[in-house]
Design a protein around this motif. Structure first.
Motif, short mmCIF file in Angstrom:
data_model
loop_
_atom_site.label_atom_id
_atom_site.label_comp_id
_atom_site.label_asym_id
_atom_site.label_seq_id
_atom_site.Cartn_x
_atom_site.Cartn_y
_atom_site.Cartn_z
N THR A 108 0.82 -1.23 0.00
CA THR A 108 0.00 0.00 0.00
C THR A 108 0.85 1.27 0.00
OG1 THR A 108 -0.10 0.20 2.42
CG2 THR A 108 -1.76 -1.21 1.35
N TYR A 109 2.11 1.14 0.40
CA TYR A 109 3.06 2.27 0.52
C TYR A 109 2.72 3.20 1.69
CZ TYR A 109 3.70 0.42 -4.15
OH TYR A 109 3.87 -0.44 -5.21
N ASN A 110 1.74 2.84 2.47
CA ASN A 110 1.40 3.62 3.66
C ASN A 110 1.99 2.99 4.91
OD1 ASN A 110 -0.06 5.68 2.42
ND2 ASN A 110 -1.99 4.54 2.48
N ILE A 111 2.11 3.77 5.96
CA ILE A 111 2.72 3.33 7.21
C ILE A 111 2.11 2.00 7.66
CG2 ILE A 111 1.13 4.56 8.76
CD1 ILE A 111 3.69 5.39 10.36
N ASP A 112 2.93 1.08 8.09
CA ASP A 112 2.50 -0.27 8.45
C ASP A 112 2.09 -0.30 9.93
OD1 ASP A 112 2.15 -2.97 8.94
OD2 ASP A 112 3.90 -3.58 7.78
N PRO A 113 0.80 -0.46 10.22
CA PRO A 113 0.35 -0.46 11.61
C PRO A 113 1.01 -1.53 12.47
CG PRO A 113 -1.53 -0.31 10.12
CD PRO A 113 -0.32 -0.63 9.28
N LYS A 135 -4.32 7.12 -1.35
CA LYS A 135 -4.90 5.98 -0.63
C LYS A 135 -4.83 6.26 0.87
CE LYS A 135 -3.98 1.64 -1.72
NZ LYS A 135 -5.33 1.03 -1.93
N VAL A 136 -5.95 6.15 1.55
CA VAL A 136 -5.99 6.36 3.00
C VAL A 136 -5.27 5.22 3.71
CG1 VAL A 136 -7.50 6.71 5.01
CG2 VAL A 136 -8.18 7.59 2.77
N CYS A 137 -4.60 5.55 4.80
CA CYS A 137 -3.91 4.53 5.60
C CYS A 137 -4.93 3.58 6.25
CB CYS A 137 -3.08 5.21 6.69
SG CYS A 137 -1.72 6.20 6.07
N ASP A 138 -4.43 2.47 6.77
CA ASP A 138 -5.24 1.49 7.49
C ASP A 138 -5.53 2.06 8.88
OD1 ASP A 138 -6.50 -0.76 8.41
OD2 ASP A 138 -4.76 -2.08 8.27
N MET A 139 -6.60 2.88 8.96
CA MET A 139 -6.78 3.74 10.13
C MET A 139 -7.30 3.03 11.38
SD MET A 139 -5.43 6.55 9.33
CE MET A 139 -5.86 7.38 10.87
N LYS A 264 0.60 -5.06 -18.20
CA LYS A 264 1.09 -6.42 -17.98
C LYS A 264 1.49 -6.62 -16.52
CE LYS A 264 4.45 -6.74 -20.92
NZ LYS A 264 5.52 -7.32 -21.79
N SER A 265 1.55 -7.87 -16.12
CA SER A 265 1.91 -8.20 -14.73
C SER A 265 3.38 -7.95 -14.44
CB SER A 265 1.56 -9.66 -14.43
OG SER A 265 2.25 -10.53 -15.32
N ASP A 266 4.16 -7.58 -15.46
CA ASP A 266 5.57 -7.22 -15.24
C ASP A 266 5.68 -6.04 -14.27
OD1 ASP A 266 5.14 -8.52 -17.77
OD2 ASP A 266 7.23 -8.11 -18.26
N PHE A 267 4.64 -5.20 -14.27
CA PHE A 267 4.65 -3.98 -13.47
C PHE A 267 3.85 -4.20 -12.18
CE2 PHE A 267 4.56 -2.92 -18.01
CZ PHE A 267 5.82 -2.35 -18.14
N ILE A 268 4.42 -3.78 -11.07
CA ILE A 268 3.71 -3.89 -9.79
C ILE A 268 2.76 -2.70 -9.69
CG2 ILE A 268 3.94 -3.94 -7.28
CD1 ILE A 268 6.79 -5.03 -7.69
N LYS A 269 1.48 -3.00 -9.77
CA LYS A 269 0.45 -1.95 -9.79
C LYS A 269 -0.07 -1.67 -8.37
CE LYS A 269 -1.40 -4.51 -13.08
NZ LYS A 269 -2.30 -5.07 -14.11
N PRO A 270 -0.76 -0.54 -8.19
CA PRO A 270 -1.32 -0.23 -6.87
C PRO A 270 -2.27 -1.32 -6.40
CG PRO A 270 -1.42 1.69 -8.30
CD PRO A 270 -1.00 0.54 -9.17
N LYS A 271 -2.28 -1.53 -5.10
CA LYS A 271 -3.16 -2.55 -4.53
C LYS A 271 -4.58 -2.01 -4.44
CE LYS A 271 -3.86 -5.46 -0.44
NZ LYS A 271 -3.39 -5.80 0.92
N GLU A 272 -5.53 -2.82 -4.90
CA GLU A 272 -6.95 -2.46 -4.79
C GLU A 272 -7.59 -3.27 -3.68
OE1 GLU A 272 -8.61 -1.02 -9.00
OE2 GLU A 272 -8.03 -3.14 -9.01
N ASP A 273 -8.52 -2.62 -2.95
CA ASP A 273 -9.18 -3.27 -1.83
C ASP A 273 -10.55 -2.61 -1.66
OD1 ASP A 273 -10.03 -3.65 1.01
OD2 ASP A 273 -8.11 -4.67 1.21
#
Length: 361
Positions: A108-113, A135-139, A264-273
């Motif tokens: 996610t590139y956000n701070i890891d709780p 993307k909002v952090c895991d609040m 393509k999957s060669d590229f690491i794309k943003p995580k969707e949730d």
């Protein structure tokens, strides 16, 4: 040439409304803390679903004043993500506080709780979260940890206007939330501008006094403050753009969907949730040959950016402050991340051209 950003093209649809707004301010004869600032503060608070908004000069001041308002003892520690933009850390340093870097979640590139509690010491006073790239952090766990350890929470919302976590908007979670309206932001002004949102009236009043020389009544100064007031003209222009925020966000999400579906999957794309509603101020991908990819795209007349090429603790300015803090995850992100075109003026056809070139890399 496919440009990464072009502020003229970005704002062109609003030019006529901007001209009207400019004329209103010009003819009012009131240029500092007037009705446009009051109206923007009211509307932006409503947009963020918060009780209060206080306009300030820029995003860094919004962070700075949020920390200053608490009056933490010199040398107190503030937890902050290790891969943030330097402004977040500068606000901590400017207040004679110690930034303690906490690594991000690599997806996610956000701070890891999960890493927060091990960084807490008796000197820790606050957690400064950054909703990076839109993307909002895991609040939920962050707020739980803050409550458990009696820590203040400050949100850096410079890149997350309109982003949501479990249906709740960024800027409405912490004690304070700092916003930047730098021209390239999703809600961008035509110059520097910022704001602080909060649900606490006492905290809001504190920022109002701090931003205006420490004065609540003209020429009477209760505390040592600064001059950091949202400009009346910028407030008028922001009121125009604020009307189009849902349209801007929807368009950028449509552009992002082209990348997500077609790259393509060669590229690491943003995580969707499904818990997250992302606004894609920046659409970043990661690739081990980032620099070669960037050069390849440029040869094919596609401009990109890197947010950001150097980890904060590797910046020369931070060597005496952060050089002992080890951040391998942040450094991996900084070495592999690439920001692709995703401006409001881009079309889905343009983004598909970017995808087609990237898929030949």
């Amino acid at each position: 040439m496919i440009e990464y950003e072009n502020l003229n093209n970005l704002n062109k649809p609003l030019f006529e409304e901007y001209k009207t707004a400019f004329s209103e301010v010009l003819e009012s004869g009131w240029y500092i803390l007037g009705n446009k600032v009051k109206e923007f503060e009211k509307q932006f608070a409503a947009y963020c679903k918060t009780s209060h908004c206080v306009g300030v000069a820029n995003g860094l001041d919004a962070l700075n004043l949020s920390l200053r308002a608490f009056g933490f003892e010199k040398g107190s520690e503030v937890l902050v993500p290790s891969n943030t933009y330097i402004a977040t850390i500068l606000s901590i340093v400017d207040n004679d506080l110690q930034p303690i870097l906490v690594e991000p979640d690599i997806e996610t590139y956000n701070i890891d709780p999960k890493l927060l509690e091990q960084a807490i010491t008796p000197k820790t006073k606050a957690i400064m979260v950054v909703h990076l790239y839109g993307k909002v952090c895991d609040m939920d766990p962050i707020l739980e940890i803050a409550k458990k350890h009696n820590l203040k929470v400050i949100e850096d919302c410079a890149q997350s206007h309109g982003a949501k976590y479990k249906g709740k908007l960024s800027g409405s979670f912490g004690d304070y939330a700092a916003h930047s309206f730098y021209p390239t932001k999703n809600l961008g002004a035509l110059g520097d501008a910022g704001a602080v949102t909060t649900n606490n009236e006492q905290l809001a009043n504190r920022i109002k006094v701090l931003r205006n020389y420490g004065s609540e009544v003209k020429y009477y100064n209760e505390i040592v403050g600064v001059n950091s007031r949202l400009d009346e003209l910028q407030a008028a222009l922001l009121l125009v753009k604020l009307k189009y925020m849902e349209q801007i966000t929807s368009h950028k999400r449509e552009l992002a969907s082209v990348y997500m579906k077609s790259l393509k999957s060669d590229f690491i794309k943003p995580k969707e949730d499904p818990d997250y509603y992302d606004v894609y101020h920046i659409f970043n991908i990661r690739h081990p040959k980032r620099d070669a990819l960037k050069e390849y795209l440029l040869k094919h007349e596609i401009k990109t950016e890197i947010h950001y090429p150097v980890a904060p603790n590797k910046q020369r300015a931070m060597q005496s402050i952060l050089n002992t803090q080890h951040t391998p995850i942040a450094e991996e992100i900084h070495q592999t991340t690439l920001s692709l075109p995703i401006s409001y003026f881009h079309t889905k056809e343009t983004i598909q051209k970017v995808v087609d070139v990237m898929n030949t890399f």
